[in-house]
Design an enzyme around this catalytic site. Structure first.
Site, PDB file in Angstrom:
ATOM      1  N   LYS A   1       0.617  -1.575   0.260  1.00  0.00           N
ATOM      2  CA  LYS A   1       0.149  -0.233   0.090  1.00  0.00           C
ATOM      3  C   LYS A   1       1.062   1.184   0.031  1.00  0.00           C
ATOM      4  O   LYS A   1       1.304   1.131   0.777  1.00  0.00           O
ATOM      5  CB  LYS A   1      -0.827   0.156   1.164  1.00  0.00           C
ATOM      6  CG  LYS A   1      -1.659   0.433   0.555  1.00  0.00           C
ATOM      7  CD  LYS A   1      -2.954   0.783   1.920  1.00  0.00           C
ATOM      8  CE  LYS A   1      -3.923   1.810   2.314  1.00  0.00           C
ATOM      9  NZ  LYS A   1      -4.554   1.744   3.505  1.00  0.00           N
TER      10      LYS A   1
ATOM     11  N   ARG B   1     -10.853  10.042   1.036  1.00  0.00           N
ATOM     12  CA  ARG B   1     -10.804  11.076   3.431  1.00  0.00           C
ATOM     13  C   ARG B   1     -11.778  11.872   2.780  1.00  0.00           C
ATOM     14  O   ARG B   1     -12.494  12.195   3.936  1.00  0.00           O
ATOM     15  CB  ARG B   1      -9.663  12.247   2.719  1.00  0.00           C
ATOM     16  CG  ARG B   1      -8.435  10.847   2.216  1.00  0.00           C
ATOM     17  CD  ARG B   1      -7.184  11.266   3.782  1.00  0.00           C
ATOM     18  NE  ARG B   1      -6.533   9.915   3.264  1.00  0.00           N
ATOM     19  CZ  ARG B   1      -5.095   9.953   2.692  1.00  0.00           C
ATOM     20  NH1 ARG B   1      -4.623  11.468   2.873  1.00  0.00           N
ATOM     21  NH2 ARG B   1      -4.315   8.541   2.654  1.00  0.00           N
TER      22      ARG B   1
ATOM     23  N   ARG C   1       0.703   9.984   5.375  1.00  0.00           N
ATOM     24  CA  ARG C   1       1.017   9.148   5.669  1.00  0.00           C
ATOM     25  C   ARG C   1       1.831   8.257   4.980  1.00  0.00           C
ATOM     26  O   ARG C   1       2.437   7.040   5.463  1.00  0.00           O
ATOM     27  CB  ARG C   1      -0.312   8.037   5.737  1.00  0.00           C
ATOM     28  CG  ARG C   1      -1.757   8.624   5.858  1.00  0.00           C
ATOM     29  CD  ARG C   1      -2.615   6.816   6.156  1.00  0.00           C
ATOM     30  NE  ARG C   1      -3.748   7.485   4.886  1.00  0.00           N
ATOM     31  CZ  ARG C   1      -4.835   7.450   6.169  1.00  0.00           C
ATOM     32  NH1 ARG C   1      -4.460   8.363   7.856  1.00  0.00           N
ATOM     33  NH2 ARG C   1      -6.060   8.685   5.617  1.00  0.00           N
TER      34      ARG C   1
ATOM     35  N   LYS D   1      -2.164  -1.827  -4.469  1.00  0.00           N
ATOM     36  CA  LYS D   1      -2.684  -0.491  -3.586  1.00  0.00           C
ATOM     37  C   LYS D   1      -2.060   0.859  -3.818  1.00  0.00           C
ATOM     38  O   LYS D   1      -1.037   0.660  -2.922  1.00  0.00           O
ATOM     39  CB  LYS D   1      -4.313  -0.835  -2.274  1.00  0.00           C
ATOM     40  CG  LYS D   1      -4.897   0.692  -2.047  1.00  0.00           C
ATOM     41  CD  LYS D   1      -5.426   0.377  -0.903  1.00  0.00           C
ATOM     42  CE  LYS D   1      -6.071   1.872  -0.784  1.00  0.00           C
ATOM     43  NZ  LYS D   1      -6.726   1.548   0.707  1.00  0.00           N
TER      44      LYS D   1
ATOM     45  N   SER E   1      -9.770   5.839  -4.877  1.00  0.00           N
ATOM     46  CA  SER E   1     -10.721   6.825  -4.928  1.00  0.00           C
ATOM     47  C   SER E   1     -10.821   7.694  -5.960  1.00  0.00           C
ATOM     48  O   SER E   1     -11.576   7.610  -6.971  1.00  0.00           O
ATOM     49  CB  SER E   1     -11.483   7.468  -3.508  1.00  0.00           C
ATOM     50  OG  SER E   1      -9.987   8.087  -3.385  1.00  0.00           O
TER      51      SER E   1
HETATM   52  C1  PBG Z   1      -7.752   3.089   5.620  1.00  0.00           C
HETATM   53  C2  PBG Z   1      -7.548   2.836   4.116  1.00  0.00           C
HETATM   54  C3  PBG Z   1      -7.687   3.723   3.348  1.00  0.00           C
HETATM   55  C4  PBG Z   1      -8.377   3.167   1.267  1.00  0.00           C
HETATM   56  C5  PBG Z   1      -8.650   2.463   1.660  1.00  0.00           C
HETATM   57  N1  PBG Z   1      -8.581   1.685   3.056  1.00  0.00           N
HETATM   58  C6  PBG Z   1      -6.966   4.958   3.186  1.00  0.00           C
HETATM   59  C7  PBG Z   1      -6.053   5.303   3.223  1.00  0.00           C
HETATM   60  O1  PBG Z   1      -4.509   4.367   3.130  1.00  0.00           O
HETATM   61  O2  PBG Z   1      -5.364   6.695   3.334  1.00  0.00           O
HETATM   62  C8  PBG Z   1      -8.337   4.185   0.360  1.00  0.00           C
HETATM   63  C9  PBG Z   1      -9.204   3.479  -0.355  1.00  0.00           C
HETATM   64  C10 PBG Z   1      -9.931   4.986  -1.989  1.00  0.00           C
HETATM   65  O3  PBG Z   1      -8.346   5.278  -1.890  1.00  0.00           O
HETATM   66  O4  PBG Z   1     -10.721   4.497  -2.493  1.00  0.00           O
HETATM   67  N2  PBG Z   1      -8.044   2.584   5.844  1.00  0.00           N
END
Ligand code: PBG
Length: 326
Positions: A200, A210, A221, A252, A278
């Site tokens: 990730k 967000r 992060r 991801k 997203s």
């Molecule tokens: C963390 C999480 C995130 C997403 C899924 N699980 C956000 C992040 O890590 O900042 C993002 C999914 C998306 O952007 O569609 N709980």
């Protein structure tokens, strides 16, 4: 003019008709391999649109049930649930309340779709913390790995007690898969599987998510999510997650990391998922809304590319729509 010196070699022969192209396609999409991420928000009486993700909403408990049934009827293979609590605090208390919004939603959805669809839940604290980080902070404001693991263990237990089939630890803490596995086994949930967010990256493409989470994150992060510059590091994350007991692994974001996806898919013998996040969704919708690209073709092209790169499962906000079209 005749083509070339090797008249037998004409790749275009296999592209002549739709029937021929369909026959020789090396990659096919199927609804069963699609997973729909869904947001459910506490304390609202109508679904709330997410403005940066046209077509996506924060669900009420009721609209979530209906959308889950719609997805199941379309043949979607899985649902990934995210909860947005009314009250957030420093330790993300609502994430471990048996009656927290996500736990309630899991119960609702499982009672609605039963075992017809695999019900999954995001296991992370960022939805629940007032500072927006994926873990709890130490006295200097840094994300405290081991203190966070204790919270994740509790989250795993309440989510499993609510009836979820698969938990998805997504906070990128070291050791999270092992701790979650142990916590599940300890209370008799040996059958609950782990879809590890193994790879990730700290990505700009999470922006719209967000908004969907009403996140108050300031900063980034980067001390726990990966640097987009790195590939070998992903192989290390992968080895650790498998040792710790990951049943399925995920890469991801999706499109910017197809090379990583291929490397992982070529290496492992567990199912591999890609998360079309997203920002990827938003880019296609925004360009299509401007008339700049053909929306429906672009969606299928991106999803096909994930499969070609090696994903057996794809998390996509278009899951229901695409499943209905296939
Ligand atoms: C963390 C999480 C995130 C997403 C899924 N699980 C956000 C992040 O890590 O900042 C993002 C999914 C998306 O952007 O569609 N709980």
């Amino acid at each position: 003019m005749r083509y070339g010196e090797f008249p037998g070699t004409r790749p275009r022969r296999l592209r002549t008709t739709p029937a021929m192209r369909r026959l020789v396609a090396e990659t096919r999409l199927d609804a069963a391999g699609l997973i729909l991420p869904m947001f459910v928000r506490e304390g609202i009486s109508e679904p709330q649109p997410v403005s940066s993700m046209p077509g996506v909403v924060q669900h009420t408990r009721d609209s979530l049930r209906k959308a889950a049934v719609e997805a199941a009827e379309a043949g979607v293979g899985g649902l990934m649930l995210f909860g947005v609590p009314e009250v957030k605090d420093a330790i993300g208390s609502q994430g471990t309340e048996p009656d927290g919004i996500l736990q309630l939603a899991i119960r609702d959805v499982v009672s609605e779709v039963g075992d017809a669809v695999v019900v999954m839940s995001d296991l992370c604290l960022d939805e629940y913390t007032d500072h927006g980080h994926c873990g709890v902070l130490d006295d200097r404001g840094r994300v405290d790995n081991d203190a966070t693991l204790e919270r994740y263990a509790e989250m795993a237990q309440v989510q499993a007690d609510a009836g979820v089939h698969v938990v998805g630890p997504s906070g990128m803490m070291d050791g999270q898969v092992g701790v979650v596995r142990e916590a599940l086994d300890e209370i008799g949930h040996q059958d609950v599987a782990i879809l590890a967010y193994t790879v990730k990256y700290a990505s700009a493409f999470y922006g719209p998510f967000r908004e969907a989470m009403n996140s108050s994150l300031k900063g980034d992060r980067k001390t726990y999510q990966q640097d987009p510059a790195n590939l070998r590091e992903s192989m290390r994350e992968l080895a650790l997650d498998l040792q710790e007991g990951a049943d399925m692994v995920m890469v991801k974001p999706g499109l910017p990391y197809l090379d990583v996806l291929t490397r992982i898919a070529d290496t492992v013998d567990v199912p591999v998922a890609a998360y079309q996040i997203s920002g990827e969704y938003a880019m296609v919708e925004a360009a299509a809304a401007n008339g700049w690209i053909d929306r429906d073709r672009a969606i299928l092209e991106t999803l096909t590319s994930f499969r070609r790169a090696g994903a057996s499962m794809i998390l996509t906000y278009w899951a229901t729509e695409v499943a209905q079209r296939l």
